[in-house]
Enzyme design. Structure first.
Site, mmCIF file in Angstrom:
data_model
loop_
_atom_site.group_PDB
_atom_site.id
_atom_site.type_symbol
_atom_site.label_atom_id
_atom_site.label_comp_id
_atom_site.label_asym_id
_atom_site.label_seq_id
_atom_site.Cartn_x
_atom_site.Cartn_y
_atom_site.Cartn_z
ATOM 1 N N GLN A 64 -7.369 0.595 4.114
ATOM 2 C CA GLN A 64 -8.201 0.046 5.196
ATOM 3 C C GLN A 64 -9.614 -0.278 4.736
ATOM 4 O OE1 GLN A 64 -7.327 -0.970 8.130
ATOM 5 N NE2 GLN A 64 -5.278 -0.107 8.273
ATOM 6 N N ASN A 72 -7.055 4.686 9.490
ATOM 7 C CA ASN A 72 -6.515 3.462 10.062
ATOM 8 C C ASN A 72 -6.567 3.412 11.577
ATOM 9 O OD1 ASN A 72 -4.598 5.560 9.213
ATOM 10 N ND2 ASN A 72 -3.088 4.400 10.373
ATOM 11 N N GLY A 88 0.841 -1.198 0.000
ATOM 12 C CA GLY A 88 0.000 0.000 0.000
ATOM 13 C C GLY A 88 0.872 1.243 0.000
ATOM 14 N N CYS A 96 1.962 1.032 12.916
ATOM 15 C CA CYS A 96 3.058 1.848 12.381
ATOM 16 C C CYS A 96 3.572 2.808 13.436
ATOM 17 C CB CYS A 96 2.593 2.675 11.191
ATOM 18 S SG CYS A 96 1.796 1.690 9.964
HETATM 19 N N1 PLP Z 1 -2.395 3.338 4.210
HETATM 20 C C1 PLP Z 1 -3.131 2.988 5.271
HETATM 21 C C2 PLP Z 1 -4.395 3.736 5.565
HETATM 22 C C3 PLP Z 1 -2.722 1.956 6.097
HETATM 23 O O1 PLP Z 1 -3.443 1.623 7.164
HETATM 24 C C4 PLP Z 1 -1.517 1.263 5.795
HETATM 25 C C5 PLP Z 1 -1.006 0.196 6.674
HETATM 26 O O2 PLP Z 1 -1.289 0.163 7.840
HETATM 27 C C6 PLP Z 1 -0.798 1.660 4.650
HETATM 28 C C7 PLP Z 1 -1.259 2.700 3.879
HETATM 29 C C8 PLP Z 1 0.473 0.965 4.265
HETATM 30 O O3 PLP Z 1 0.212 -0.291 3.672
HETATM 31 P P1 PLP Z 1 1.396 -1.370 3.565
HETATM 32 O O4 PLP Z 1 1.551 -1.954 4.922
HETATM 33 O O5 PLP Z 1 0.905 -2.382 2.574
HETATM 34 O O6 PLP Z 1 2.586 -0.662 3.063
#
Ligand code: PLP
Length: 392
Positions: free
Chosen positions: A179, A151, A71, A327
C-alpha cells in the site's frame, strides 16, 4: 451518471503512460527473454529496464529486485523463503496482528509446519509500538515482518525504527509495502530493511505483477522452482509486458511523488475535516497524520450497521468506495479483524467506510462526495434503524 472511483487501496486504474509502455510487448516485442536471439534479447532489455526503474524508486540496485506475480507472492516468498532455511522448532517469526491475509495466512501455514509466530499488538490509532517488538524478540527470532502502511486504516508504521531493533537483534526485517510503494518515500539506502514486497496494481500499474526487494547478501529459499529465471529465485517465463508496465508505473510514481502526495493530502484533509464537521457522529479511524496521503477510514457512531448500506447507496450515485478491504468483501458484515486489533468492539469494527484517493481524482469529485455522503447518512438512518430492530 458521473462515475467517481475512490477505492484506490483495492486497485488503481492503469496510467495511460503505463499502457503505452506495455503495448509493444503485445506486438513486436514478443520474445522469450531467455532466448539468445534478437527477439529474446529485445524482451530481456525490456526486463532489465523495468528492473532498473523499480530499483530506482527505492534507491536500490537492480539485482536486488525479483519480479513476482503479485504482492501476495512476494509476501509468501519472503516469509517462507526465510523459514524453510531453519528447522521449524528453531524458527520464530514476529509480525503484527493487523497485517494483510497474504502475511497472516502464510504465518498460519508456517505455524502448522511447526514455526512459532508472535503477533504484535497495535495501538488504538493503528500503529505498532516498537517497544512491543523489543519485548517479543527471542534468541531464535529469524524474521520480523511489519507492513509499511495498513490497507484498511491507512496508518504508516515506524518501519525504520522496527527494522533497527530487528537488525540489532540479528534477525531479518521484511515489510509488506504494497500500500505504501509509490505513495511515500521508501529508500533502501537509508532504511535497514532486508526485504520489501510491492504490487503493480496499487500504483497505477498492471495486475498480476509484483516485486520483492531482497537486500544484497540476504539469502532466501525460492518458492517456485524450475528454469532458473530471476537468478533462480523465481522460475517461470517472465511476464514481460507487466514488467514493462510496473517499471513505467514505478518511474512515474518516483518522479511525481512529492507533488502528488501534497495534492492527495489536501483532498484527503478536505474530506476528513468536512465530513467530521457535517456529520456529527462521523469519526476518523486511525492516526490523524501518520497515514497514507490519500487514505481515509471513517466510522459512524451508533450507525455501524449502516456502513454496507452507505457503500451501496454511494455506488447507486456512481461513487465507488469500500467498507473494509476488497479482500474481505467475502466476509461482508463481519467485524474487521484489523479494527478489532485496534481495540474496537465488534459493533464498531463492523462499520467502517474506506475512501482512498488516487492520481486521477479531482477537487470537483471531492465536492460531489462531500455533498452526497451527508445526504445519504441522513436519509439512510431510518431504514437501517428498522433493519436493526428486525434483526435484534
Ligand atoms: N498486502 C497488502 C497490504 C495489500 O493491501 C494487498 C492487496 O490488497 C496485498 C498484500 C496483496 O497484493 P496482490 O493483490 O498483488 O496479491
Amino acid at each position: 451518471m458521473e462515475q467517481i472511483y475512490f477505492d484506490h487501496s483495492a486497485t488503481t486504474p492503469l496510467d495511460p503512460r503505463v499502457v503505452e509502455a506495455m503495448l509493444p510487448c503485445y506486438r513486436a516485442n514478443f520474445g522469450n527473454p531467455s532466448s539468445l536471439h534478437w527477439a529474446g534479447q529485445q524482451a530481456k532489455q525490456t526486463i532489465d529496464e523495468g528492473r532498473r526503474q523499480v530499483a530506482d524508486l527505492f534507491h536500490a540496485s537492480p539485482d536486488e529486485i525479483t519480479f513476482t506475480a503479485s504482492g501476495t507472492e512476494g509476501d509468501n516468498m519472503a516469509l517462507s523463503g526465510v523459514a524453510t532455511q531453519y528447522k521449524p522448532q528453531d524458527c520464530h517469526i514476529i509480525t503484527s496482528s493487523f497485517e494483510h491475509p497474504a502475511i497472516l495466512e502464510t504465518c498460519k501455514h508456517l505455524e502448522k509446519l511447526g514455526c512459532a509466530i508472535s503477533y504484535l499488538p497495535v495501538t488504538s490509532e493503528g500503529i505498532v509500538n516498537p517497544e512491543s517488538l523489543k519485548q517479543t524478540l527471542r534468541p531464535n527470532t529469524r524474521l520480523v515482518s511489519v507492513m509499511a502502511a495498513n490497507n484498511v486504516v491507512g496508518t504508516l508504521q515506524p518501519i525504520t525504527e522496527l527494522a533497527k531493533i530487528t537488525k540489532a537483534h540479528g534477525a531479518l526485517f521484511h515489510t509488506d509495502a504494497v500500500q505504501a510503494v509509490g505513495k511515500i518515500p521508501l529508500h533502501m539506502d537509508a532504511m535497514p530493511v532486508d526485504m520489501l514486497s510491492l504490487s503493480g496494481h496499487k500504483l497505477h500499474g498492471p495486475k498480476g505483477i509484483g516485486a520483492l526487494y531482497i537486500r544484497q547478501g540476504v539469502k532466501i529459499e525460492p518458492l517456485v522452482h524450475g528454469g532458473g529465471q530471476e537468478r533462480g529465485l523465481r522460475s517461470a517465463t517472465e511476464n514481460v509486458a507487466a514488467i514493462a508496465g510496473l517499471g513505467k508505473a514505478a518511474e512515474i510514481a518516483g518522479t511525481e511523488m512529492n507533488e502528488e502526495a501534497s495534492r492527495l493530502v489536501r483532498l484527503r484533509d478536505r474530506i476528513i475535516v468536512t465530513i467530521t464537521e457535517k456529520i456529527p457522529n462521523a469519526y476518523l479511524i486511525g492516526h490523524r497524520y501518520k497515514r497514507l496521503p490519500g487514505h481515509i477510514c471513517l466510522g459512524f457512531a451508533g450507525q455501524e450497521g449502516e456502513a454496507i448500506h452507505l457503500m451501496l447507496a454511494l455506488n447507486e450515485e456512481g461513487i465507488a468506495i469500500s467498507t473494509g478491504s476488497a479482500c474481505s468483501s467475502h466476509n461482508a458484515g463481519q467485524p474487521s479483524y484489523i479494527l478489532m486489533a485496534m481495540g474496537m468492539d465488534s459493533v464498531r469494527a463492523r462499520g467502517s467506510l474506506r475512501i482512498t484517493l488516487g492520481r486521477f481524482n479531482t477537487d470537483s469529485e471531492v465536492d460531489t462526495f462531500l455533498e452526497v455522503l451527508p445526504r445519504l447518512v441522513e436519509s439512510l438512518h431510518p431504514v437501517t434503524s428498522r433493519s436493526f430492530a428486525l434483526t435484534a
